[in-house]
Write a protein that holds these residues in place. Structure first.
Motif, PDB file in Angstrom:
ATOM      1  N   ALA A  27       0.844  -1.209   0.000  1.00 46.19           N
ATOM      2  CA  ALA A  27       0.000   0.000   0.000  1.00 46.19           C
ATOM      3  C   ALA A  27       0.877   1.256   0.000  1.00 46.19           C
ATOM      4  N   ILE A  28       2.048   1.151   0.616  1.00 40.50           N
ATOM      5  CA  ILE A  28       2.972   2.294   0.582  1.00 40.50           C
ATOM      6  C   ILE A  28       3.520   2.455  -0.836  1.00 40.50           C
ATOM      7  N   LEU A  29       3.879   1.335  -1.447  1.00 34.24           N
ATOM      8  CA  LEU A  29       4.477   1.398  -2.795  1.00 34.24           C
ATOM      9  C   LEU A  29       3.479   1.831  -3.855  1.00 34.24           C
ATOM     10  N   ALA A  30       2.276   1.264  -3.808  1.00 30.90           N
ATOM     11  CA  ALA A  30       1.305   1.550  -4.875  1.00 30.90           C
ATOM     12  C   ALA A  30       0.476   2.792  -4.563  1.00 30.90           C
ATOM     13  N   SER A  31       0.575   3.269  -3.335  1.00 38.34           N
ATOM     14  CA  SER A  31      -0.082   4.501  -2.889  1.00 38.34           C
ATOM     15  C   SER A  31      -1.596   4.528  -2.813  1.00 38.34           C
ATOM     16  N   PRO A  32      -2.263   3.412  -2.547  1.00 42.25           N
ATOM     17  CA  PRO A  32      -3.617   3.669  -2.079  1.00 42.25           C
ATOM     18  C   PRO A  32      -3.517   4.313  -0.693  1.00 42.25           C
ATOM     19  N   ALA A  33      -2.415   4.031   0.036  1.00 40.24           N
ATOM     20  CA  ALA A  33      -2.180   4.713   1.309  1.00 40.24           C
ATOM     21  C   ALA A  33      -1.648   6.112   0.996  1.00 40.24           C
ATOM     22  N   SER A  34      -2.094   7.104   1.757  1.00 39.99           N
ATOM     23  CA  SER A  34      -1.588   8.467   1.556  1.00 39.99           C
ATOM     24  C   SER A  34      -0.162   8.533   2.091  1.00 39.99           C
ATOM     25  N   SER A  35       0.557   9.637   1.805  1.00 48.36           N
ATOM     26  CA  SER A  35       1.933   9.688   2.297  1.00 48.36           C
ATOM     27  C   SER A  35       1.973   9.775   3.822  1.00 48.36           C
ATOM     28  N   GLU A  36       0.967  10.413   4.414  1.00 49.20           N
ATOM     29  CA  GLU A  36       0.909  10.436   5.895  1.00 49.20           C
ATOM     30  C   GLU A  36       0.691   9.042   6.465  1.00 49.20           C
TER      31      GLU A  36
ATOM     32  N   PRO B 279      18.264   3.622  -4.933  1.00 49.75           N
ATOM     33  CA  PRO B 279      16.840   3.916  -4.678  1.00 49.75           C
ATOM     34  C   PRO B 279      16.008   3.997  -5.947  1.00 49.75           C
ATOM     35  N   LYS B 280      16.633   4.256  -7.081  1.00 50.64           N
ATOM     36  CA  LYS B 280      15.870   4.365  -8.332  1.00 50.64           C
ATOM     37  C   LYS B 280      15.122   3.064  -8.663  1.00 50.64           C
ATOM     38  N   HIS B 281      15.660   1.966  -8.140  1.00 52.42           N
ATOM     39  CA  HIS B 281      15.032   0.674  -8.434  1.00 52.42           C
ATOM     40  C   HIS B 281      13.579   0.600  -7.972  1.00 52.42           C
ATOM     41  N   ILE B 282      13.210   1.422  -6.988  1.00 50.70           N
ATOM     42  CA  ILE B 282      11.821   1.273  -6.501  1.00 50.70           C
ATOM     43  C   ILE B 282      10.813   1.667  -7.568  1.00 50.70           C
ATOM     44  N   GLU B 283      11.292   2.432  -8.556  1.00 47.23           N
ATOM     45  CA  GLU B 283      10.363   2.827  -9.631  1.00 47.23           C
ATOM     46  C   GLU B 283       9.758   1.620 -10.354  1.00 47.23           C
ATOM     47  N   LEU B 284      10.452   0.487 -10.286  1.00 46.08           N
ATOM     48  CA  LEU B 284       9.940  -0.709 -10.969  1.00 46.08           C
ATOM     49  C   LEU B 284       8.552  -1.091 -10.453  1.00 46.08           C
ATOM     50  N   LEU B 285       8.324  -0.871  -9.174  1.00 47.16           N
ATOM     51  CA  LEU B 285       7.036  -1.282  -8.615  1.00 47.16           C
ATOM     52  C   LEU B 285       6.320  -0.185  -7.845  1.00 47.16           C
ATOM     53  N   SER B 286       6.841   1.031  -7.900  1.00 49.30           N
ATOM     54  CA  SER B 286       6.239   2.091  -7.094  1.00 49.30           C
ATOM     55  C   SER B 286       5.380   3.010  -7.966  1.00 49.30           C
ATOM     56  N   PHE B 287       4.392   3.635  -7.333  1.00 47.51           N
ATOM     57  CA  PHE B 287       3.511   4.580  -8.029  1.00 47.51           C
ATOM     58  C   PHE B 287       3.452   5.870  -7.226  1.00 47.51           C
ATOM     59  N   GLU B 288       3.378   6.985  -7.920  1.00 45.89           N
ATOM     60  CA  GLU B 288       3.172   8.275  -7.243  1.00 45.89           C
ATOM     61  C   GLU B 288       1.762   8.310  -6.664  1.00 45.89           C
ATOM     62  N   GLU B 289       1.578   9.118  -5.644  1.00 51.75           N
ATOM     63  CA  GLU B 289       0.243   9.253  -5.082  1.00 51.75           C
ATOM     64  C   GLU B 289      -0.678   9.913  -6.119  1.00 51.75           C
ATOM     65  N   GLU B 290      -1.864   9.393  -6.295  1.00 48.27           N
ATOM     66  CA  GLU B 290      -2.800   9.992  -7.270  1.00 48.27           C
ATOM     67  C   GLU B 290      -3.493  11.195  -6.649  1.00 48.27           C
ATOM     68  N   ILE B 291      -3.686  12.198  -7.457  1.00 47.84           N
ATOM     69  CA  ILE B 291      -4.418  13.382  -6.975  1.00 47.84           C
ATOM     70  C   ILE B 291      -5.907  13.035  -6.947  1.00 47.84           C
ATOM     71  N   GLU B 292      -6.557  13.390  -5.838  1.00 49.72           N
ATOM     72  CA  GLU B 292      -8.004  13.125  -5.744  1.00 49.72           C
ATOM     73  C   GLU B 292      -8.737  13.860  -6.858  1.00 49.72           C
ATOM     74  N   SER B 293      -9.598  13.143  -7.579  1.00 48.25           N
ATOM     75  CA  SER B 293     -10.398  13.876  -8.569  1.00 48.25           C
ATOM     76  C   SER B 293     -11.753  14.183  -7.931  1.00 48.25           C
TER      77      SER B 293
END
Ligand code: GLC
Length: 459
Positions: free
Chosen positions: A302-311, A439-453
């Motif tokens: 959830a941290i990597l794919a960001s359904p969890a917020s950064s907080e 640390p760049k390797h995390i991009e393989l499976l990481s996603f930025e947090e999506e902006i709420e629409s």
């Protein structure tokens, strides 16, 4: 120089088909050859694939993706014994009949308790993205067979079902925890993988040939799913306080206690255990049911794919820091906490002796999860935490010959039925190391947090 030894093990685990590398065996335990550990499990291949991609060994991942795509189920109707269309196998192996080689895939028909591997198709989509990220070979994902493969998976996951939630309902044991463990319903791990897979589809699916219809559905589902996970699965002291004072049996749309959770179901250990600055996503959520156990893979993903917020992500890492005795102990990481015991163990596991309290899936420690921990630590800037965990694991794993899992409250015992030379233990440690170094390797499976629409429909 354990890395050299680890690489040798990884190398030896490679499965070849018609002379081409297509996956890795689950384990190479010379003393325990039984069961299906000589097969390539899709979920087990994830850390191996990452390590290969990080080292430019992209061919094996490409072959894996192509071969497993060819295994994807295309059922012929309404046969209840056929895997549903779009399903990916749990595992496969290469067989020889004297003359030729062929691949045999297992969708759960042979698996213990016939569990369907729901996570396989989701991991497959994530590995496709990781491959594209590592190689820039977007053409592979744009090939029509890959586009169709993704659509079949979406058909399976997005169709109307007997459900009123944006989450995916599944049977008990349909992911890494592939035995009865009270994880049926809407387990966190599947919801987070589902979320990550939908985000991938948004990146890789083309609008032509009906893709636009799928993309609309994906975008709508993503917003609802993210809201649902963030709002309703989240647990911290403030939220526990709200649940503690929930009213029950409320009827209608605008109610606080949407799932009719009974405050009496808050377990006694939880209020003592939760640190002031920590929180996590609950293990499961359904009608009148919240599973308050902590599950490591779902939370880290959830941290990597960001359904969890950064907080929320920071709070999850704080929990690991504050409760490292329980969640890391002497071997990272605890698969779930706490164990179910006594009568609850009888009811929840069906008296499963493999899942005794603090053993195997029921509160055992699984070193393969280390790569996810390293990636989550990199993403949240808590590298120190991961470095400590890796240092702890390194020496013991080599001495103990890379076991599958550890038992005991603090993971001090090699798992009772653990295989040695378990491939995802080897690859998990290698991947964790690589992620810490780069640390760049995390991009393989990481996603930025999506902006709420603002327009997204939530339930
Ligand atoms: C066990 C684990 C499962 C894994 C398999 C092969 O069944 O529960 O998660 O994929 O072994 O290692």
């Amino acid at each position: 120089m354990w890395e050299k030894e680890a690489w040798k093990l990884l190398e030896n685990s490679i499965i070849y088909y018609q002379g081409r590398p297509i996956g890795t065996k689950a384990a190479q335990d010379p003393e325990m050859k039984s069961l299906n550990y000589d097969q390539c499990f899709i979920r087990d291949f994830v850390p191996s694939a990452l390590v290969f991609l990080m080292h430019g060994r992209t061919e094996i991942v490409r072959n894996f993706l192509t071969e497993t795509l060819a295994m994807q189920s295309h059922d012929k109707g309404m046969d209840c014994f056929e895997p549903g269309s779009g399903l990916m196998p749990a595992s496969f192996k290469v067989e020889h009949d004297g003359e030729r080689e062929f691949i045999e895939a297992d969708f759960g028909e042979d698996a213990i308790a016939r569990v369907p591997p729901v996570d396989s198709c989701l991991w497959w989509i994530l590995l496709l993205r990781a491959y594209v990220k590592a190689t820039g070979d977007i053409a592979l994902a744009h090939q029509s067979d890959f586009q169709t493969g993704m659509k079949l998976i979406l058909d399976l996951c997005l169709v109307h079902r007997f459900s009123m939630y944006p989450t995916l309902p599944v049977l008990d044991g349909s992911f890494m925890i592939d035995r009865r463990m009270g994880v049926g319903g809407h387990p966190l791990e599947i919801q987070v993988l589902f979320y990550a897979a939908l985000r991938t589809v948004k990146e890789l699916l083309l609008p032509q040939d009906g893709g636009d219809r799928y993309l609309d559905a994906v975008i709508q589902r993503l917003g609802a799913l993210r809201y649902h996970i963030r709002e309703y699965y989240w647990l911290d002291l403030q939220r526990i306080n709200e649940i503690y004072r929930f009213k029950n049996d409320e009827f209608g749309q605008e109610v606080a206690n949407k799932f009719n959770i009974h405050p009496e179901s808050i377990p006694a250990w939880l209020t003592e255990w939760l640190p002031e600055n920590g929180g996590y996503l609950a293990g499961n959520l359904g009608p009148g049911h919240m599973d308050f156990r902590f599950f490591a893979l779902g939370n880290l993903m959830a941290i990597l794919a960001s359904p969890a917020s950064s907080e929320e992500s920071q709070s999850i890492m704080n929990l690991f820091e504050e409760r490292s005795c329980d969640l890391i102990g002497f071997m990272p990481l605890k698969i779930c906490f706490p164990a179910v015991e006594g009568l609850e163990w009888r009811i929840v596991t069906g008296s499963d002796p493999k899942n005794l309290p603090w053993s195997y899936h029921n509160g055992g420690n699984w070193p393969t999860i280390l790569w996810l921990f390293a990636a989550a630590a990199q993403k949240t800037g808590q590298q120190e935490l991961a470095s400590r965990a890796i240092a702890l694991a390194e020496t013991r794993l080599i001495e103990d010959r890379f076991p599958e899992y550890y038992d005991g409250k603090q993971g001090r015992l090699i798992g009772k039925s653990a295989r040695i030379y378990q491939t995802w233990t080897v690859a998990g440690l290698l991947a964790a190391k690589e992620i810490m170094n780069n640390p760049k390797h995390i991009e393989l499976l990481s996603f930025e947090e999506e902006i709420e629409s603002p327009g997204c429909r939530v339930w």
